[in-house]
Design a protein around this motif. Structure first.
Motif, short mmCIF file in Angstrom:
data_model
loop_
_atom_site.label_atom_id
_atom_site.label_comp_id
_atom_site.label_asym_id
_atom_site.label_seq_id
_atom_site.Cartn_x
_atom_site.Cartn_y
_atom_site.Cartn_z
N VAL A 182 36.49 43.79 42.14
CA VAL A 182 37.57 42.85 41.84
C VAL A 182 38.66 42.93 42.91
O VAL A 182 39.09 41.92 43.47
N VAL A 183 39.07 44.17 43.25
CA VAL A 183 40.16 44.32 44.23
C VAL A 183 39.71 43.88 45.61
O VAL A 183 40.41 43.14 46.31
N PHE A 184 38.50 44.30 46.00
CA PHE A 184 38.02 43.99 47.34
C PHE A 184 37.79 42.48 47.51
O PHE A 184 38.30 41.87 48.46
N VAL A 185 37.03 41.88 46.61
CA VAL A 185 36.72 40.46 46.75
C VAL A 185 38.01 39.63 46.66
O VAL A 185 38.27 38.77 47.50
N GLY A 186 38.82 39.94 45.66
CA GLY A 186 40.09 39.21 45.50
C GLY A 186 40.98 39.40 46.72
O GLY A 186 41.49 38.43 47.30
#
Lengths: 290, 295
Positions: free
Chosen positions: B76-80
């Motif tokens: 979630v953090v990386f893609v976002g």
């Protein structure tokens, strides 16, 4: 109202708009520069630490410039890393060339000399581009043992070439699609067969696609860690595995770790700086296809 | 017969690759699944078929739950993060800016370097010492008078994986920028111009003309980032090694194979990684193939 006044009245909003645009441009430039600084923080730390003598290479003063500049960490790092770099060259140079030749043949057939079901084959290839390699690793080790190539550079090269087939085929196919079909037809009418057409019509214009594929494969083979760690024995460890061992050892000073990290990145960085244009095209091929 | 003579040579030329992909990709995926369905929990025994037992049993292991949760937080953090930052950089550059090629080169160069190499410096930058013992970014925050920003980075028990995503964002957002930049530039100037003539403000032009046309690019970027994220391995090895605090399925699988010598467990985890990627990549590829056929 005089003509001059009229002109001023009209010019005012246009001026304001121009001013606003100029401010916006400076804001954008400032933001982009801030990001440049942020992006380069790791590079700064790598570089300054790698030139420090042992006495300064502790984490407490890593933000400082070296008081004494020395390349002593670089020469020690080179000594430790050299066998890995040799292995990586033996892997990535032949590997990327073989990949390019295979990709070129596949791309040619799938775009210009199609057979029934060519689209299905292509889509099945594409999935191969996205599979997480963990999903094949355990049986791959077994297969390599059975084939008698486990542990060495040839086996590692084989794995990279095979799992590189999808992306290489994709890049060449998308490149060849832009060659007019009439050229191929004319060659056929002249009685040239598939290989002859490939040799005399397609290959002479394939330069850019070869550059893209060779750079792509070279970079991914050079930077790979997963295949290397599963498939090679210590004597065949490429740069990444060696570097990870150097960096993981508590006894290796920071300056040497960072010098080794830079050394390990030099070849791909050089390729990137000199041939960034082709590097970019390879990147885009992975995303914008068809 | 003549028609067969027309396409047969082509098929023959591709056959080695077809065989290689069939064996190494599909054959080995199947073989892996077969191992995952046996009780081969050491390297000597042959193992017998146990169906989906391993697939359900693994959920009883605390470590598996932790690694799945970590993978979700990381994804979630990386893609976002990479999407937002990449989009922002492209947005700032899309109208052309002096020195554009220089900016692009800086944002993109991390892609040319391995996680193993950059992990060396990120591990130091994200050192968990705070206060008196602060080094790395924490000490930089101290110099800047931003002490409240100091935290444990990837050693934070709850959100450590969010910190682990930072080097990944650093590495991939340049790529996302390049994708979006191509997308922005693909919007014809006439479209924007005619919207302006119709009285749209600059923001409305973006909202109604430009952003909708970026959807395909966004989807591509999501797929690429997502599949990188779910199999993340090198980065974590380089930054923190095999610690439970940053465990993800790919690391768990690695230790199952090399430390616990349990092929069946390793194969089970590997199968889960493949499934997690396949559920969104396969529909994407099918959709792409159909779209290609229509055009």
């Amino acid at each position: 109202m005089s003509v001059a006044q009229e002109a001023v009245r009209h010019a005012a909003p246009a001026d304001r708009a121009r001013q606003r645009a100029a401010v916006a441009r400076w804001v954008r430039l400032a933001l982009l520069l801030i990001f440049v600084v942020v992006f380069l923080i790791p590079v700064y730390v790598l570089l300054v630490t790698s030139f420090k003598p042992l006495s300064e290479a502790d984490p407490g003063q890593a933000w400082n410039l070296p008081k004494v500049w020395t390349t002593e960490a670089w020469s020690i790092a080179w000594e430790k890393l050299e066998p890995g770099i040799v292995n990586s060259v033996l892997l990535a140079v032949p590997g990327s060339l073989i990949s390019a030749v295979l990709g070129s043949m596949n791309g040619y057939v799938l775009s210009k000399w199609r057979f029934p079901g060519a689209d299905v084959v292509f889509t099945l290839f594409l999935f191969g581009m996205f599979i997480p390699y963990q999903g094949v690793m355990i049986p791959l080790v077994q297969l390599m043992v059975n084939l008698g190539v486990y542990g060495g550079i040839p086996g590692l090269t084989l794995a990279h070439v095979v799992y590189g087939i999808p992306i290489c085929t994709l890049i060449f196919r998308n490149y060849y699609v832009t060659i007019p079909d009439e050229l191929i037809e004319a060659s056929r009418v002249d009685g040239a067969g598939m290989l002859r057409t490939f040799w005399s019509i397609i290959l002479p214009v394939s330069g850019p696609a070869f550059a893209v594929v060779i750079i792509w494969q070279f970079t991914s083979m050079w930077n790979d860690f997963l295949f290397a760690v599963f498939l090679t024995a210590p004597t065949s460890w490429p740069t990444t595995v060696m570097l990870n061992n150097i960096a993981g050892a508590q006894t290796v000073p920071y300056s040497q770790q960072m010098a080794a990290a830079i050394l390990a990145s030099v070849p791909t960085m050089v390729v990137y700086v000199l041939l960034g244009r082709f590097f970019m095209r390879g990147l885009m091929a992975g995303a914008l296809k068809g | 017969m003549t028609r067969v003579r027309r396409w047969l040579p082509g098929l023959l030329l591709v056959t080695p690759s077809i065989v290689a992909v069939a064996v190494f990709v599909y054959g080995l995926l199947g073989w892996n699944l077969k191992v995952a369905m046996t009780d081969q929990h050491d390297e000597i025994s042959q193992g017998s078929f146990v169906g989906l037992e391993n697939f359900t049993a693994i959920w009883d292991q605390e470590r598996w739950g932790i690694s799945v949760r970590h993978a979700i937080v990381f994804t979630v953090v990386f893609v976002g993060g990479a999407l937002v930052l990449g989009w922002l950089l492209a947005f700032l550059m899309e109208k052309g800016i002096r020195g554009e090629s220089g900016f692009r080169a800086v944002y993109l160069f991390p892609m040319a370097v391995s996680f193993i190499a950059t992990g060396v410096v990120w591990r130091w930058l994200m050192n968990s010492g705070t206060g008196e013992r602060a080094v790395g970014l924490n000490s930089l925050f101290h110099y800047l008078g931003l002490d409240f920003l100091q935290w444990q980075w990837f050693r934070d028990p709850d959100w450590g994986m969010a910190a682990m995503a930072i080097p990944a964002i650093w590495q991939m957002s340049g790529y996302v920028m390049a994708l979006f930049l191509a997308g922005f530039r693909g919007v014809p100037d006439e479209l924007r111009e005619s919207a302006r003539v119709d009285g749209c403000g600059e923001w409305q032009v973006y909202r109604h003309i430009v952003l909708p046309m970026l959807r395909p690019v966004t989807l591509s970027a999501l797929i690429i980032l997502g599949h990188i994220s779910l199999k993340v391995f090198d980065l974590i090895v380089a930054v923190s090694g095999k610690q439970i605090i940053t465990d993800v399925p790919a690391i768990f699988m690695w230790t199952a194979v090399f430390d616990s010598h349990d092929p069946a467990k390793g194969a089970t985890i590997a199968s889960y990684i493949v499934i997690s990627v396949a559920v969104f990549v396969v529909p994407y590829l099918v959709w792409n193939a159909r779209k290609g056929k229509r055009s």
